[in-house]
Each structure stands twice: as structure tokens, then as C-alpha cells.
Design a protein around this motif. Structure first.
Motif, mmCIF file in Angstrom:
data_model
loop_
_atom_site.group_PDB
_atom_site.id
_atom_site.type_symbol
_atom_site.label_atom_id
_atom_site.label_comp_id
_atom_site.label_asym_id
_atom_site.label_seq_id
_atom_site.Cartn_x
_atom_site.Cartn_y
_atom_site.Cartn_z
ATOM 1 N N UNK A 182 -15.986 -2.140 0.891
ATOM 2 C CA UNK A 182 -14.926 -1.124 0.962
ATOM 3 C C UNK A 182 -13.696 -1.776 1.563
ATOM 4 N N UNK A 183 -12.611 -1.773 0.827
ATOM 5 C CA UNK A 183 -11.423 -2.524 1.238
ATOM 6 C C UNK A 183 -10.472 -1.611 1.989
ATOM 7 N N UNK A 184 -10.319 -1.861 3.278
ATOM 8 C CA UNK A 184 -9.398 -1.069 4.058
ATOM 9 C C UNK A 184 -7.985 -1.580 3.874
ATOM 10 N N UNK A 185 -7.038 -0.698 4.152
ATOM 11 C CA UNK A 185 -5.640 -1.066 4.042
ATOM 12 C C UNK A 185 -4.944 -0.777 5.358
ATOM 13 N N UNK A 186 -3.933 -1.527 5.624
ATOM 14 C CA UNK A 186 -3.176 -1.327 6.851
ATOM 15 C C UNK A 186 -1.725 -1.087 6.501
ATOM 16 N N UNK A 187 -1.017 -0.396 7.388
ATOM 17 C CA UNK A 187 0.370 -0.064 7.109
ATOM 18 C C UNK A 187 1.223 -1.326 7.067
ATOM 19 N N UNK A 188 2.271 -1.286 6.234
ATOM 20 C CA UNK A 188 3.172 -2.416 6.119
ATOM 21 C C UNK A 188 3.912 -2.626 7.433
ATOM 22 N N UNK A 189 4.380 -1.527 8.044
ATOM 23 C CA UNK A 189 5.082 -1.615 9.323
ATOM 24 C C UNK A 189 4.443 -0.603 10.270
ATOM 25 N N UNK A 190 4.114 -1.080 11.464
ATOM 26 C CA UNK A 190 3.527 -0.184 12.444
ATOM 27 C C UNK A 190 2.067 0.097 12.141
ATOM 28 N N UNK A 191 1.447 0.903 12.971
ATOM 29 C CA UNK A 191 0.029 1.184 12.826
ATOM 30 C C UNK A 191 -0.233 2.472 12.069
ATOM 31 N N UNK A 192 0.762 3.336 11.939
ATOM 32 C CA UNK A 192 0.583 4.620 11.277
ATOM 33 C C UNK A 192 1.652 4.831 10.211
ATOM 34 N N UNK A 193 1.338 5.706 9.266
ATOM 35 C CA UNK A 193 2.292 6.135 8.245
ATOM 36 C C UNK A 193 2.365 7.653 8.305
ATOM 37 N N UNK A 194 3.572 8.200 8.411
ATOM 38 C CA UNK A 194 3.781 9.639 8.431
ATOM 39 C C UNK A 194 4.478 10.043 7.133
ATOM 40 N N UNK A 195 3.761 10.755 6.287
ATOM 41 C CA UNK A 195 4.289 11.187 4.993
ATOM 42 C C UNK A 195 4.865 12.588 5.128
ATOM 43 N N UNK A 196 6.112 12.766 4.735
ATOM 44 C CA UNK A 196 6.781 14.065 4.828
ATOM 45 C C UNK A 196 6.965 14.645 3.436
ATOM 46 N N UNK A 197 6.545 15.910 3.274
ATOM 47 C CA UNK A 197 6.720 16.631 2.020
ATOM 48 C C UNK A 197 7.434 17.938 2.310
ATOM 49 N N UNK A 198 8.639 18.081 1.794
ATOM 50 C CA UNK A 198 9.398 19.315 1.984
ATOM 51 C C UNK A 198 9.048 20.291 0.869
ATOM 52 N N UNK A 199 8.506 21.449 1.250
ATOM 53 C CA UNK A 199 8.043 22.474 0.311
ATOM 54 C C UNK A 199 6.916 21.936 -0.560
ATOM 55 N N UNK A 200 5.743 21.864 0.032
ATOM 56 C CA UNK A 200 4.590 21.274 -0.623
ATOM 57 C C UNK A 200 4.112 22.092 -1.821
ATOM 58 N N UNK A 201 4.562 23.339 -1.944
ATOM 59 C CA UNK A 201 4.117 24.191 -3.051
ATOM 60 C C UNK A 201 4.993 24.065 -4.282
ATOM 61 N N UNK A 202 5.930 23.113 -4.310
ATOM 62 C CA UNK A 202 6.858 22.981 -5.425
ATOM 63 C C UNK A 202 6.195 22.631 -6.756
ATOM 64 N N UNK A 203 5.224 21.701 -6.820
ATOM 65 C CA UNK A 203 4.622 21.350 -8.114
ATOM 66 C C UNK A 203 4.039 22.561 -8.833
ATOM 67 N N UNK A 204 4.238 22.596 -10.146
ATOM 68 C CA UNK A 204 3.732 23.710 -10.940
ATOM 69 C C UNK A 204 2.210 23.625 -11.066
ATOM 70 N N UNK A 205 1.518 24.753 -11.065
ATOM 71 C CA UNK A 205 0.060 24.724 -11.249
ATOM 72 C C UNK A 205 -0.309 24.392 -12.688
ATOM 73 N N UNK A 206 -1.493 23.811 -12.851
ATOM 74 C CA UNK A 206 -1.973 23.518 -14.195
ATOM 75 C C UNK A 206 -2.674 24.737 -14.776
ATOM 76 N N UNK A 207 -3.377 24.546 -15.888
ATOM 77 C CA UNK A 207 -4.000 25.684 -16.565
ATOM 78 C C UNK A 207 -5.098 26.334 -15.742
#
Length: 267
Positions: A182-207
């Protein structure tokens, strides 16, 4: 020792009450917050609220104060004491002026502390309650005050899972291969990555009614930070990734969200 020694029982009582009210009342309506505040005042021994008025001219509640070990005997100080008198100008847009309030101060601090521990956070509230403003304040922390690399995952109605996964993979590089393949990955900069998503419900639902990009985020969160390779279907661990997202509150009386406790933020 001495007369200036900390009253540990009073301090621990303040910490317990503070954690309790925000754990159960952070997204609650004002009526429940009032009951929770009254219960703590009656049942938490040695809890003393500081004197003064809250933002609405009423007595201070546990939602109006923050832990401050420099402020005996209550060890609590109003959020307003930590707000700058001058509005701050956004660094990304010269015309963006952030007017601080108790709501933005309290939720920004809580979101920041959660991000420091790589805890996932969802900010819920109506339009204009300050969700994006609060998230941006967390992301704009200077490098010396944060332990993460911020990334923006821009969601739109046409966002696909492949696009989101590519953005996440771009922030990670292959680490050493483990004994179990199992290949682990590490952040490019720093030890953590914080992903920000503004309005996470924006994507349209599928069928089927699901939103695939959101389901990918659910997989990352539930799996402790990891994704499947799109070609080999091999699980790739991505330790140290946190999610900070916003979403508009549904038209329901069961969820207060930002501002649900008696006032909205600015932005």
C-alpha cells in the motif's frame, strides 16, 4: 503557589462548559442554546460567567465567551474582546472588506482549531451569514500560524469526480512503498493538506440522485484520507488531508447553522 495560583477546578469547569455548549449547540437554534446555557449554569460546579452585556444587549452566555486562562476567576472572556476595531481588507480582492462580528470571530476560531487537528468541518448557514468569509479567514492564516497547505476545490454544476481526484492527487507525491504494497503519499508542502470547497452542493445530481464529486469527498473522509487509483483500482492512502466546506442551510427549522443562534455573520 501563592494568591495568584490558578483555580484549576474553575478553569476545568469553564473548559467543560465551553466544549459542551459548542458540541451540542454550535448549529442549534436560539431556543435550544438558551436551554443549554441555563443547564450549564445550574449543573456545572464553579462555573462563573463574566459580567457584561452580549451583542444584543443581554447578559453574556457561554456562546458569547471563549476560554481565557488570563481572566480569573471565570477564565472566560467575551469574543468581542478579541475583535479588531478596524475592518480588514481582503488580500485576494482589494474591494473585499471584512467587518468582524462575534459570529465570524467564534466560528473562525473553532474552524481554525479543527483545521490544526486535521478535522473535517462543514459550515452550514443561509445566504449572507458569513460561511465563505469564515473559511477564507482560516485559509488566509500566515504560514507560521498554520500547519497545512491550502487548496481550493472549485465545484460547479459540471464538476466531475475525475477533476476533483486530479486536484487532490496533484497535491501529493508518492512516498516510500510499504511492506503491504500500500503506497502512502505525503503532502508536497507541510504535513497536512486543507481542501476548501465553497458550496459543496453545487454539482448536479446524477440519475440516481447522488452527486459523484460529493461521494468522492465522502470516501476521502470516511477512509481516513485516501482514494482509489482510477486505472488499477488500488487503494492509495493520502494521510493528512482535511476538508473545510460550506453549504447553504435547507429551509428547515431543525437546523440553525451560522446565525441560527441569534444572529448572522457578515459576508
Amino acid at each position: 503557589g501563592g494568591s495568584s495560583a490558578m483555580d484549576q477546578d474553575a478553569y476545568l469547569s469553564a473548559c467543560f462548559a465551553f466544549v459542551l455548549v459548542w458540541s451540542f449547540g454550535g448549529s442549534a437554534l436560539q431556543a435550544f442554546r438558551t436551554e443549554l446555557n441555563s443547564w450549564c449554569k445550574s449543573h456545572v460546579s464553579k462555573l462563573v460567567l463574566p459580567s457584561g452585556e452580549g451583542p444584543e444587549g443581554k447578559d453574556l452566555t457561554l456562546f458569547d465567551v471563549v476560554i481565557d486562562w488570563h481572566a480569573p476567576p471565570s477564565y472566560l472572556s467575551p469574543w468581542l474582546n478579541f475583535i479588531s476595531a478596524c475592518p480588514s481588507v481582503g488580500r485576494e480582492h482589494g474591494t473585499e472588506i471584512v467587518v468582524p462580528s462575534q459570529v465570524t470571530a467564534s466560528y473562525s476560531w473553532l474552524a481554525y482549531v479543527r483545521a490544526q487537528s486535521c478535522c473535517h468541518t462543514l459550515l452550514v448557514g443561509g445566504v449572507g451569514t458569513g460561511k465563505t468569509t469564515i473559511a477564507r479567514q482560516v485559509l488566509r492564516q500566515p504560514p507560521q500560524a498554520r500547519c497545512w497547505t491550502p487548496i481550493d476545490l472549485y465545484f460547479s454544476a459540471r464538476t466531475t469526480t475525475g477533476h476533483v481526484q486530479s486536484l487532490i492527487e496533484h497535491q501529493f507525491q508518492h512516498g516510500n512503498k510499504g511492506q503491504d504494497a500500500e503506497q502512502e503519499r505525503s503532502a508536497v508542502r507541510g504535513s497536512l493538506v486543507l481542501a476548501f470547497i465553497d458550496d459543496v452542493s453545487t454539482p448536479l445530481p446524477d440519475r440516481t440522485g447522488a452527486r459523484p464529486p460529493v461521494e468522492l469527498l465522502r470516501q476521502v473522509i470516511d477512509g481516513g484520507g485516501g482514494i482509489y487509483e482510477r486505472r488499477s483500482w488500488q487503494w492509495r492512502a493520502c494521510p493528512g488531508i482535511g476538508v473545510l466546506a460550506t453549504v447553504a442551510a435547507p429551509p428547515s427549522e431543525g437546523l440553525g447553522g451560522l446565525g441560527g443562534g441569534g444572529g448572522g455573520g457578515d459576508g
